[in-house]
Design a protein around this motif. Sequence first.
Motif, PDB file in Angstrom:
ATOM      1  N   LEU A 162       0.831  -1.206   0.000  1.00  0.00           N
ATOM      2  CA  LEU A 162       0.000   0.000   0.000  1.00  0.00           C
ATOM      3  C   LEU A 162       0.864   1.254   0.000  1.00  0.00           C
ATOM      4  O   LEU A 162       1.409   1.655   1.028  1.00  0.00           O
ATOM      5  CB  LEU A 162      -0.930   0.004   1.225  1.00  0.00           C
ATOM      6  N   SER A 163       0.984   1.857  -1.166  1.00  0.00           N
ATOM      7  CA  SER A 163       1.718   3.113  -1.264  1.00  0.00           C
ATOM      8  C   SER A 163       0.887   4.228  -0.636  1.00  0.00           C
ATOM      9  O   SER A 163      -0.298   4.052  -0.323  1.00  0.00           O
ATOM     10  CB  SER A 163       1.986   3.440  -2.735  1.00  0.00           C
ATOM     11  N   THR A 164       1.510   5.369  -0.451  1.00  0.00           N
ATOM     12  CA  THR A 164       0.796   6.521   0.102  1.00  0.00           C
ATOM     13  C   THR A 164      -0.393   6.889  -0.781  1.00  0.00           C
ATOM     14  O   THR A 164      -1.481   7.200  -0.288  1.00  0.00           O
ATOM     15  CB  THR A 164       1.742   7.736   0.220  1.00  0.00           C
ATOM     16  N   ARG A 165      -0.197   6.831  -2.093  1.00  0.00           N
ATOM     17  CA  ARG A 165      -1.277   7.185  -3.015  1.00  0.00           C
ATOM     18  C   ARG A 165      -2.423   6.179  -2.924  1.00  0.00           C
ATOM     19  O   ARG A 165      -3.592   6.573  -2.931  1.00  0.00           O
ATOM     20  CB  ARG A 165      -0.742   7.236  -4.450  1.00  0.00           C
ATOM     21  N   ARG A 166      -2.111   4.908  -2.808  1.00  0.00           N
ATOM     22  CA  ARG A 166      -3.171   3.912  -2.677  1.00  0.00           C
ATOM     23  C   ARG A 166      -3.954   4.097  -1.368  1.00  0.00           C
ATOM     24  O   ARG A 166      -5.168   3.910  -1.336  1.00  0.00           O
ATOM     25  CB  ARG A 166      -2.583   2.501  -2.745  1.00  0.00           C
ATOM     26  N   MET A 167      -3.260   4.476  -0.320  1.00  0.00           N
ATOM     27  CA  MET A 167      -3.951   4.737   0.948  1.00  0.00           C
ATOM     28  C   MET A 167      -4.855   5.956   0.810  1.00  0.00           C
ATOM     29  O   MET A 167      -5.965   5.976   1.347  1.00  0.00           O
ATOM     30  CB  MET A 167      -2.935   4.966   2.076  1.00  0.00           C
ATOM     31  N   ASP A 168      -4.398   6.971   0.076  1.00  0.00           N
ATOM     32  CA  ASP A 168      -5.227   8.158  -0.173  1.00  0.00           C
ATOM     33  C   ASP A 168      -6.513   7.759  -0.888  1.00  0.00           C
ATOM     34  O   ASP A 168      -7.610   8.208  -0.537  1.00  0.00           O
ATOM     35  CB  ASP A 168      -4.461   9.181  -1.030  1.00  0.00           C
ATOM     36  N   VAL A 169      -6.358   6.901  -1.900  1.00  0.00           N
ATOM     37  CA  VAL A 169      -7.526   6.444  -2.660  1.00  0.00           C
ATOM     38  C   VAL A 169      -8.446   5.615  -1.769  1.00  0.00           C
ATOM     39  O   VAL A 169      -9.672   5.790  -1.792  1.00  0.00           O
ATOM     40  CB  VAL A 169      -7.080   5.612  -3.891  1.00  0.00           C
ATOM     41  N   LEU A 170      -7.877   4.724  -0.969  1.00  0.00           N
ATOM     42  CA  LEU A 170      -8.668   3.875  -0.076  1.00  0.00           C
ATOM     43  C   LEU A 170      -9.496   4.712   0.895  1.00  0.00           C
ATOM     44  O   LEU A 170     -10.684   4.438   1.121  1.00  0.00           O
ATOM     45  CB  LEU A 170      -7.745   2.938   0.702  1.00  0.00           C
ATOM     46  N   LEU A 171      -8.890   5.729   1.458  1.00  0.00           N
ATOM     47  CA  LEU A 171      -9.602   6.596   2.404  1.00  0.00           C
ATOM     48  C   LEU A 171     -10.776   7.305   1.744  1.00  0.00           C
ATOM     49  O   LEU A 171     -11.849   7.449   2.343  1.00  0.00           O
ATOM     50  CB  LEU A 171      -8.635   7.621   3.016  1.00  0.00           C
ATOM     51  N   LEU A 172     -10.580   7.743   0.499  1.00  0.00           N
ATOM     52  CA  LEU A 172     -11.654   8.439  -0.210  1.00  0.00           C
ATOM     53  C   LEU A 172     -12.748   7.458  -0.647  1.00  0.00           C
ATOM     54  O   LEU A 172     -13.934   7.802  -0.648  1.00  0.00           O
ATOM     55  CB  LEU A 172     -11.089   9.196  -1.408  1.00  0.00           C
ATOM     56  N   VAL A 173     -12.364   6.252  -1.006  1.00  0.00           N
ATOM     57  CA  VAL A 173     -13.357   5.223  -1.323  1.00  0.00           C
ATOM     58  C   VAL A 173     -14.218   4.957  -0.085  1.00  0.00           C
ATOM     59  O   VAL A 173     -15.434   4.823  -0.176  1.00  0.00           O
ATOM     60  CB  VAL A 173     -12.675   3.915  -1.794  1.00  0.00           C
ATOM     61  N   THR A 192      -6.216   6.456 -13.661  1.00  0.00           N
ATOM     62  CA  THR A 192      -5.269   6.128 -12.585  1.00  0.00           C
ATOM     63  C   THR A 192      -6.014   5.701 -11.330  1.00  0.00           C
ATOM     64  O   THR A 192      -5.615   4.772 -10.635  1.00  0.00           O
ATOM     65  CB  THR A 192      -4.377   7.341 -12.272  1.00  0.00           C
ATOM     66  N   VAL A 193      -7.123   6.369 -11.057  1.00  0.00           N
ATOM     67  CA  VAL A 193      -7.940   6.009  -9.900  1.00  0.00           C
ATOM     68  C   VAL A 193      -8.442   4.579 -10.047  1.00  0.00           C
ATOM     69  O   VAL A 193      -8.372   3.767  -9.115  1.00  0.00           O
ATOM     70  CB  VAL A 193      -9.145   6.960  -9.735  1.00  0.00           C
ATOM     71  N   LYS A 194      -8.953   4.257 -11.251  1.00  0.00           N
ATOM     72  CA  LYS A 194      -9.463   2.907 -11.502  1.00  0.00           C
ATOM     73  C   LYS A 194      -8.371   1.869 -11.290  1.00  0.00           C
ATOM     74  O   LYS A 194      -8.607   0.784 -10.746  1.00  0.00           O
ATOM     75  CB  LYS A 194     -10.012   2.807 -12.924  1.00  0.00           C
ATOM     76  N   SER A 195      -7.142   2.223 -11.689  1.00  0.00           N
ATOM     77  CA  SER A 195      -6.010   1.314 -11.524  1.00  0.00           C
ATOM     78  C   SER A 195      -5.716   1.074 -10.039  1.00  0.00           C
ATOM     79  O   SER A 195      -5.478  -0.062  -9.609  1.00  0.00           O
ATOM     80  CB  SER A 195      -4.772   1.902 -12.203  1.00  0.00           C
ATOM     81  N   HIS A 196      -5.768   2.152  -9.251  1.00  0.00           N
ATOM     82  CA  HIS A 196      -5.515   2.035  -7.805  1.00  0.00           C
ATOM     83  C   HIS A 196      -6.627   1.222  -7.119  1.00  0.00           C
ATOM     84  O   HIS A 196      -6.351   0.380  -6.259  1.00  0.00           O
ATOM     85  CB  HIS A 196      -5.422   3.424  -7.168  1.00  0.00           C
TER      86      HIS A 196
END
Length: 223
Positions: A162-173, A192-196
């Motif tokens: 879980l990169s920082t960016r993936r965690m950012d996406v997870l929190l927003l999801v 990019t969001v769909k990829s994450h």
Amino acid sequence: MDNKQNRQQPQTTVLVIDDHPVFQDGISVILDALLAPVEIIQALNAKEAFAHANSRADLDWIFVDYQLPDSDGLSIIKELNTLMITAPIVMMSGVDDLELVSKALKLGVSGFIHKTGGKMIFKDCLDTIEQGKVYLPTDTRVRLEHYQQTVGKQNEAIMKQLSTRRMDVLLLVAEGYSNQEIAGSLSISEATVKSHVSALMSILDADSRYHCVAEARKLGLIK
């Protein structure tokens, strides 16, 4: 003389939070036998529990069921902690859920009891806590240690992916954002969001966004 001495013993005050009158009666009988003289205060829901906790500074013990009509045991324990309640808190549940036990212990409970336990289980619980220890049934303790080791290793493996960016996406999801809204919030493309999101679902072995968030919360990755 013995009766006079008994009357002079300090009274133990116990708050029992459970919405089943039959169980309330049963635990009252057990606690009366183990802690006499004892005053047992019954609360059938969270609202009543907080009212008693606020008005009774003399509470010696608190027993709280996990499932209540207006709340759950973990939420009640969090609120009792906020109220600076110092009485030992014992969680009761009809289900031996290791995730529940683990979360309760992290909130500082002094013990966990199966609701099917009898008088000797309650006695062991009270004696253990009075010795400054945390009470868990032996079988629960053994399985919990294995569970915590397994979850710990699983979390470590997941966090590495879980990169920082993936965690950012997870929190927003988890906040209910759509892919388009996440893209705008993080200034990245929707592709990019769909990829994450796809990567997160794979890492957490989830088959939907909701499942992904549920697994993340279960593992303690997000609140």
